[in-house]
Design an enzyme around this catalytic site. Structure first.
Site, PDB file in Angstrom:
ATOM      1  N   TYR A 204       0.835  -1.201   0.000  1.00  0.00           N
ATOM      2  CA  TYR A 204       0.000   0.000   0.000  1.00  0.00           C
ATOM      3  C   TYR A 204       0.872   1.253   0.000  1.00  0.00           C
ATOM      4  O   TYR A 204       0.685   2.162  -0.818  1.00  0.00           O
ATOM      5  CB  TYR A 204      -0.909  -0.033   1.219  1.00  0.00           C
ATOM      6  CG  TYR A 204      -1.911   1.084   1.293  1.00  0.00           C
ATOM      7  CD1 TYR A 204      -3.156   0.956   0.685  1.00  0.00           C
ATOM      8  CD2 TYR A 204      -1.641   2.253   1.998  1.00  0.00           C
ATOM      9  CE1 TYR A 204      -4.101   1.974   0.760  1.00  0.00           C
ATOM     10  CE2 TYR A 204      -2.562   3.279   2.082  1.00  0.00           C
ATOM     11  CZ  TYR A 204      -3.801   3.128   1.464  1.00  0.00           C
ATOM     12  OH  TYR A 204      -4.728   4.148   1.548  1.00  0.00           O
ATOM     13  N   LYS A 208       1.299   4.012  -3.008  1.00  0.00           N
ATOM     14  CA  LYS A 208       0.908   5.397  -2.738  1.00  0.00           C
ATOM     15  C   LYS A 208       2.067   6.349  -3.044  1.00  0.00           C
ATOM     16  O   LYS A 208       1.847   7.467  -3.525  1.00  0.00           O
ATOM     17  CB  LYS A 208       0.436   5.545  -1.290  1.00  0.00           C
ATOM     18  CG  LYS A 208      -0.905   4.876  -1.017  1.00  0.00           C
ATOM     19  CD  LYS A 208      -2.006   5.493  -1.854  1.00  0.00           C
ATOM     20  CE  LYS A 208      -3.346   4.871  -1.647  1.00  0.00           C
ATOM     21  NZ  LYS A 208      -4.424   5.487  -2.453  1.00  0.00           N
TER      22      LYS A 208
END
Length: 320
Positions: A204, A208
């Site tokens: 994640y 990002k």
């Protein structure tokens, strides 16, 4: 912003917990830029992914209240319909269109983009909000790791395909990222997370970080079209995604988590306010542009940035 408030704002940001929680929102909202005027998005067309819950649903309500026609892009039509009904309950005059598309599925993205362009000649705002944080490594039908596909390849392809509509409106593109990207550098040596043990939280954060870099790259690519591109992070908000993916964090931090409306505030401001249209390629939190790195070890090299762009071109089949 005065020197004193700027120092306070930066101190909140560097301390993380007060800055990312409802404390930071409460303090900063006393001195941040003004709200967009009523009707600021009247006649505008907005596309937002990940629209059926959390930040997406909150952003839709804020955008619709400013007069925008919002196209809610969802994977599940039933959940999308329920979300649309909830938004219309608090914003009865909202103009909402439900669209079905799985952002992680490149075939689905192409289908949606083609259909949208047939119906609409221009697009004022594109918000990349769809997100995922899986507990284990999974691949899409295209053979891409699911987090990478959702956060990077899908948004890259959608931006490229909708470029003509964005250019026609001199529109805006907004990437909803995460403060977690501060912990990650730009990983282009193993972008599919095929080697070593898989961690959903690390995947994640890595993707990002990729979104923030891609926002800067898209800003350069779309500048000649009069399109501005920004990324932002919402802080720590109480959303279904956080509760499901990080239950321990959600339980411990619950009293301090922002509401979805507070988390989505900067998305709405970036879409409608005048100030963000006068610049491009910035990273925002609570209506102020922020540094993209706070530690030197996360800084990427130019060749890594080029490799990320080339990877997206290769995996999506588009070369903007």
């Amino acid at each position: 912003m005065s020197l004193g408030t700027r120092v306070l704002d930066t101190a909140l940001d560097r301390a993380v917990v007060p800055g990312y929680t409802r404390i930071g929102y409460s303090v900063r909202s006393r001195f941040w830029p003004a709200d967009p005027p009523c009707g600021a998005l009247e006649g505008s067309t907005v596309v937002i992914t990940g629209a059926n819950s959390g930040l997406g649903k909150a952003a839709i309500a804020g955008l619709a209240k400013l007069g925008a026609t919002v196209h809610m892009v969802v994977r599940d039509p039933e959940k999308g319909a329920a979300a649309r009904a909830e938004v219309q309950a608090v914003a009865p005059e909202a103009h909402l269109e439900l669209e079905t598309c799985d952002i992680a599925d490149l075939t689905s993205v192409r289908r949606f983009a083609e259909d949208f362009l047939e119906r609409h000649g221009s697009l004022d705002v594109l918000v990349h909000n769809a997100g995922t944080l899986p507990p284990e490594r999974r691949e899409t039908a295209d053979g891409n790791e699911i987090t990478l596909a959702t956060h990077v390849f899908g948004p890259f392809l959608l931006t490229a395909l909708l470029r003509p509509a964005l250019a026609a409106a001199h529109g805006r593109v907004i990437f909803v990222t995460s403060g977690g990207m501060y912990t990650a550098g730009l990983h282009v040596d193993d972008p599919q997370y095929a080697e070593g043990g898989y961690s959903g939280t690390r995947a994640y954060a890595r993707t990002k970080r990729m979104q923030v870099v891609l926002a800067e790259q898209w800003a350069a690519h779309l500048d000649a079209d009069g399109v501005v591109v920004h990324s932002m992070h919402p802080g720590w908000a109480d959303t279904p995604g956080v509760a499901a993916s990080l239950p321990g964090f959600n339980r411990i931090m619950a009293p301090l988590l922002r509401s979805p409306d507070q988390g989505a505030d900067t998305v709405v401001w970036l879409a409608a306010a005048d100030e963000p249209a006068r610049m491009t390629g910035r990273f925002w939190h609570d209506r102020r542009d922020r540094p993209t790195h706070i530690t030197p070890w996360t800084r990427e090299k130019p060749e890594q940035r080029a490799a990320l762009w080339d990877l997206c071109v290769a995996r999506t089949g588009v070369d903007p």
